[in-house]
Design an enzyme around this catalytic site. Structure first.
Site: not given
Ligand code: IPE
Ligand code: MG
Length: 224
Positions: A2, A19, A113
């Site tokens: 956020d 972004h 991962l």
């Protein structure tokens, strides 16, 4: 993740610049995770509520997701990262859906991962879709109502193959859960940091992990 919009606005830049910086951070955090001992990472990229943003921002975000997959495919494969997605993808552009399915297939055997991206994801929406799937099974006679329990419900979620999170981190100073992994985070630790996502570094992640690692997690039982 956020705070991308605020990060950009503070600098007088369009939100999409934030972004793009946020996506750079994701790249960097993904690369850092294995060395920090993190084997499972899930990021919340786009919520079922984010469609309410301007068309420009929504389309810009979709473009960033597509470009991320295209650009990272080779490196993720080489670095042993398995990438997959949770959320209702049926509402996304067919081209993006194809890229998502492609990278999932290409990285399926990787184990270093497990990297999951939540796109058009909402915890309530996921639970409602799981309830629908179970109801369909019952209606078709493949499941008895008495067999509907927590395990069965977990297996009907988008995260069926993904373990529950030990830790949920939210950046940018908001202290809300905002519909993220509602069911799965039942026993998770929560960490909130003031840092805006484009400023969130692997070093900060490492320090949060150090702090959380010493906490005693009992899952409702008593300490040994
Ligand atoms: C989070 O940043 C990223 C996405 C939801 C894609 P925001 O866009 O929510 O940034 P703020 O909250 O407006 O600063
Ligand atoms: Mg926000």
């Amino acid at each position: 993740m956020d705070g991308n919009g605020r990060w950009a606005t503070q600098r007088g830049w369009p939100r999409l610049v934030g972004h793009r910086r946020g996506a750079e951070r994701v790249r960097q955090i993904v690369r850092a995770c294995p060395d920090l001992g993190v084997r499972w990472l899930t990021v919340y990229a786009f919520s079922t509520e984010n469609w309410k943003r301007s068309t420009e921002e929504v389309l810009g975000l979709m473009k960033i997701f597509a470009r991320y997959i295209e650009r990272e495919a080779g490196r993720l494969s080489a670095e042993g990262v398995r990438m997959r997605f949770i959320g209702d993808r049926t509402r996304l552009e067919p081209r993006l859906q194809a890229l998502m399915a492609g990278i999932e297939a290409r990285t399926m055997a990787n184990t270093r991962l497990n990297f999951t991206v939540a796109i058009n994801y909402g915890g309530r929406d996921e639970l409602a879709r799981a309830a629908q799937a179970l109801a369909r099974k019952v209606a078709e006679g493949r499941l008895s109502p008495d067999e509907v329990n927590a395990d069965e419900l977990s297996r009907a979620l988008d995260t069926a193959d993904i373990p529950d999170p030990d830790l949920v981190i939210r950046t940018s100073g908001e202290t809300r859960v905002s519909n993220f992994l509602l069911w799965q985070a039942a026993y998770a630790e929560y960490e909130f940091t003031q840092t805006l996502w484009p400023d969130f570094t692997p070093e900060e992640l490492a320090s949060i992990l150090d702090r959380v690692a010493v906490r005693d997690r009992r899952f409702g039982a008593v300490s040994a």
